[in-house]
Scaffold this active site. Structure first.
Site, PDB file in Angstrom:
ATOM      1  N   GLY A   1       0.675  -1.293   0.059  1.00 53.40           N
ATOM      2  CA  GLY A   1      -0.166  -0.119  -0.201  1.00 53.40           C
ATOM      3  C   GLY A   1       0.783   1.381  -0.205  1.00 53.40           C
ATOM      4  O   GLY A   1       0.439   2.361  -0.617  1.00 53.40           O
ATOM      5  N   MET A   2       2.117   1.201   0.488  1.00 53.19           N
ATOM      6  CA  MET A   2       2.843   2.507   0.670  1.00 53.19           C
ATOM      7  C   MET A   2       4.272   2.465  -0.242  1.00 53.19           C
ATOM      8  O   MET A   2       4.619   3.517  -0.462  1.00 53.19           O
ATOM      9  CB  MET A   2       3.236   2.684   2.062  1.00 53.19           C
ATOM     10  CG  MET A   2       2.172   2.815   2.671  1.00 53.19           C
ATOM     11  SD  MET A   2       2.938   3.081   4.681  1.00 53.19           S
ATOM     12  CE  MET A   2       3.868   1.948   4.895  1.00 53.19           C
TER      13      MET A   2
ATOM     14  N   ASP B   1       2.619  -4.043  12.615  1.00 56.50           N
ATOM     15  CA  ASP B   1       1.958  -4.826  11.498  1.00 56.50           C
ATOM     16  C   ASP B   1       2.321  -6.345  11.201  1.00 56.50           C
ATOM     17  O   ASP B   1       2.708  -6.735  10.220  1.00 56.50           O
ATOM     18  CB  ASP B   1       2.137  -4.040  10.354  1.00 56.50           C
ATOM     19  CG  ASP B   1       1.171  -4.448   9.094  1.00 56.50           C
ATOM     20  OD1 ASP B   1       0.215  -5.055   9.451  1.00 56.50           O
ATOM     21  OD2 ASP B   1       1.487  -4.073   7.874  1.00 56.50           O
TER      22      ASP B   1
ATOM     23  N   LYS C   1      13.186  -0.684  -1.229  1.00 61.25           N
ATOM     24  CA  LYS C   1      11.857  -0.314  -1.058  1.00 61.25           C
ATOM     25  C   LYS C   1      11.787   1.237  -1.416  1.00 61.25           C
ATOM     26  O   LYS C   1      12.420   2.106  -0.608  1.00 61.25           O
ATOM     27  CB  LYS C   1      11.386  -0.912   0.338  1.00 61.25           C
ATOM     28  CG  LYS C   1      10.028  -0.353   0.728  1.00 61.25           C
ATOM     29  CD  LYS C   1       9.355  -0.870   2.051  1.00 61.25           C
ATOM     30  CE  LYS C   1       9.325  -2.136   1.846  1.00 61.25           C
ATOM     31  NZ  LYS C   1       8.252  -2.955   3.043  1.00 61.25           N
TER      32      LYS C   1
ATOM     33  N   VAL D   1       8.873  -2.713  -3.742  1.00 63.00           N
ATOM     34  CA  VAL D   1      10.017  -3.334  -3.504  1.00 63.00           C
ATOM     35  C   VAL D   1      10.760  -3.757  -4.831  1.00 63.00           C
ATOM     36  O   VAL D   1      10.090  -4.361  -5.667  1.00 63.00           O
ATOM     37  CB  VAL D   1       9.939  -4.509  -2.547  1.00 63.00           C
ATOM     38  CG1 VAL D   1      11.391  -5.003  -2.375  1.00 63.00           C
ATOM     39  CG2 VAL D   1       9.201  -4.042  -1.323  1.00 63.00           C
TER      40      VAL D   1
END
Length: 575
Positions: free
Chosen positions: A23-24, A135, A42, A27
């Site tokens: 989502g952010m 997470d 990333k 990679v």
């Protein structure tokens, strides 16, 4: 094709292919041209990179994670400071735990024990450094070919939407979210333990404890529901391992494992003896319920002040109807009052619609003694010191952070949690001599001293170009927050100018030796058989004598072949 493929970041990392996307960030598999190795890079997505605050927090968190070093945590090699936000990590030859579970199907409990033990070891190391993952889920656990695991994506998930809104896009993580995260409350290491408990549950049962059609419905179940015990789904799960799993997933933080080390201790006891008798039961982990009995509330009696003596005889029938109507209305009102009282009694603890509101005072800069001595504060709020932290802004003993913040209106729960200053933070200057510049700056930034940097360059015969020759202050000296650090960076060996010697008139062997000693290179040597000069003597040179040239310059020579050397004309001689 991804437009970033083929791009070179900081003239060092060449992006080769996409190996993952979230989502952010995206990679990439990349090649580090400086160290000639493959890495994972990333890169923060462009739409998020436009938010300056997001970029700052992304960078701060990434640099904090860079100091983690553990076999069960993916190593972070580098963090960007330029226009493109990225993190350089070790390239893992393996798959995610989620992919492994999908390929294998139902795992046996021994495999589950193997995986969860390594996950908890990685979390134990991170928590000891003050870093909470936020997470934990199988998608963020990498399984290597040798069966070992590495926890990835530390410190990134917490940077998503600060409002923590649960949307359908968050469904992948919400299955593993802790109740306190779902409510937006303060979290600590126990939140990671809850998520790890959900991972263990999935490993043991091949299903999630809570499922639903939306992220919100799943989050609500984390808050209010109790999952089936693993043994109800998979009877082969040992009872002790089930207890460990359910304790990790206890919705009440106080009944959960308080640290990863505490959970690891029970896992180790179970590994040694699967029949171990743990000192708690499933019932000990249940939510506490209100056992107060339902109270009887007497009916509200309606009072009728109507006087029959005041009636006119002609209105007797009408008055009688009116009295009946009033009695009916009174009965309805009485019943409504009873229902309202019962509703308020039963549900009042949830709604509390009538509460006194209080504005949180500003405690920053005050000492705990000053706050507790102020009746305007201490009579209304409970002040709870939850930790200490160094500060360059506030002297030792003063409050530097408070939750809730000043001015916020609170109801009911009037606890203010504070951090107290320990004074200006100091650290010994690390030894950075010989380290690469980027690695040295990351190490200094990880000291969390808000240091400033001044860079100078100098030549060095012993230190590789781009590495640190020396630092000011020197290694071992005390540095404190806000200090300026001078880094002297090597430019490599200095190429000093050389004066070309006279080569003509000397024999070739002497000239060749002289050129090498001066730092020059003897180039092509040709022979002239027509020369009347004695054979072997240099008769010409490509660069005139007494000229100043850089070290390493090549000098070509012409050597006399003598009268007997006509068959050797233009014969090259190895320098």
């Amino acid at each position: 094709m991804d437009k970033m493929i083929g791009k070179m970041l900081d003239n060092r990392y060449e992006l080769l292919e996409v190996i993952g996307s979230g989502g952010m960030a995206v990679v990439y598999k990349a090649k580090c041209h400086r160290l000639n190795r493959l890495v994972a890079v990333k890169v923060l997505k462009s739409d998020l990179a436009e938010d300056a605050d997001f970029r700052r927090r992304f960078r701060d968190e990434s640099q904090a994670v860079a100091m983690l070093s553990h076999p069960n945590i993916v190593s972070v090699y580098d963090v960007s400071r330029g226009e493109t936000e990225y993190i350089v990590m070790e390239l893992i030859d393996g798959i995610t735990l989620k992919q492994y579970m999908e390929k294998r199907g139902q795992l046996n409990w021994r495999e589950a024990l193997h995986f969860i033990t390594q996950i908890m070891k990685g979390l134990s190391h991170a928590h000891s450094r003050g870093i909470i993952h936020r997470d934990i889920k199988p998608q963020n656990i990498m399984v290597l070919r040798d069966g070992s695991v590495k926890v990835a994506d530390f410190g990134i998930a917490c940077l998503s939407n600060s409002a923590q809104t649960l949307t359908q896009e968050a469904l992948g993580s919400v299955h593993y979210i802790s109740p306190e995260q779902a409510k937006g409350d303060r979290i600590d290491a126990r939140s990671d333990i809850y998520s790890a408990g959900v991972v263990l549950y999935e490993l043991l049962t091949n299903r999630l404890p809570f499922e639903g059609d939306s992220a919100v419905s799943v989050a609500i179940q984390h808050l209010s529901s109790v999952p089936l015990s693993p043994r109800e789904i998979n009877p082969e799960v040992p009872e002790a391992l089930e207890l460990i799993c359910m304790k990790a997933m206890a919705s009440d933080m106080e009944k959960r494992y308080h640290s990863a080390d505490e959970m690891l201790a029970d896992l180790e006891e179970f590994r040694k003896n699967p029949e171990v008798d743990l000192d708690f039961t499933i019932e000990d982990l249940r939510r506490e319920v209100n056992t107060e009995p339902t109270q009887y509330i007497p009916a509200v009696k309606a009072v009728n002040s109507y006087s029959a003596e005041e009636e006119d005889e002609e209105d007797a029938v009408s008055g009688s109807k009116t009295r009946k109507m009033l009695a009916l209305v009174g009965g309805i009102l009485a019943a409504a009052a009873i229902i309202f009282a019962l509703f308020h009694f039963i549900f009042g603890s949830f709604s509390n619609p009538v509460q006194t509101e209080f504005a949180v005072p500003n405690l920053l800069g005050k000492t705990m003694e000053e706050v507790l001595a102020d009746p305007k504060i201490s009579s209304v709020f409970t002040i709870e010191q939850i930790g200490q932290r160094a500060s360059s802004e506030y002297p030792a003993g003063q409050i530097i952070e408070q939750t809730p913040e000043k001015g916020k209106i609170v109801k009911g729960d009037r606890v203010i949690s504070v951090f107290v200053s320990t004074g200006i933070k100091t650290e010994p200057m690390p030894n950075l001599v010989g380290q690469e510049y980027r690695s040295a700056t990351i190490q200094l930034k990880n000291l969390d001293l808000d240091l400033k940097f001044e860079n100078t360059e100098d030549y060095s015969d012993s230190v590789t170009s781009g590495c640190i020759i020396k630092t000011v202050p020197a290694s071992g000296e005390t540095i404190q927050a806000g200090d300026t650090i001078t880094l002297v960076i090597s430019k490599g060996v200095e190429q000093k100018p050389v004066t070309v010697p006279t080569c003509t008139g000397f024999d070739i062997d002497t000239v060749r030796q002289n050129l090498v000693q001066l730092g020059l290179v003897c180039g092509e040597v040709t022979y002239d058989s027509s020369s009347s000069v004695e054979a072997g003597i240099v008769i010409d040179q490509s660069v005139e004598a007494n000229q100043t040239v850089p070290a390493g310059t090549t000098i070509d020579l012409v050597v006399s072949g003598g009268h007997t050397s006509s068959d050797r004309s233009k014969e090259p001689v190895a320098p």
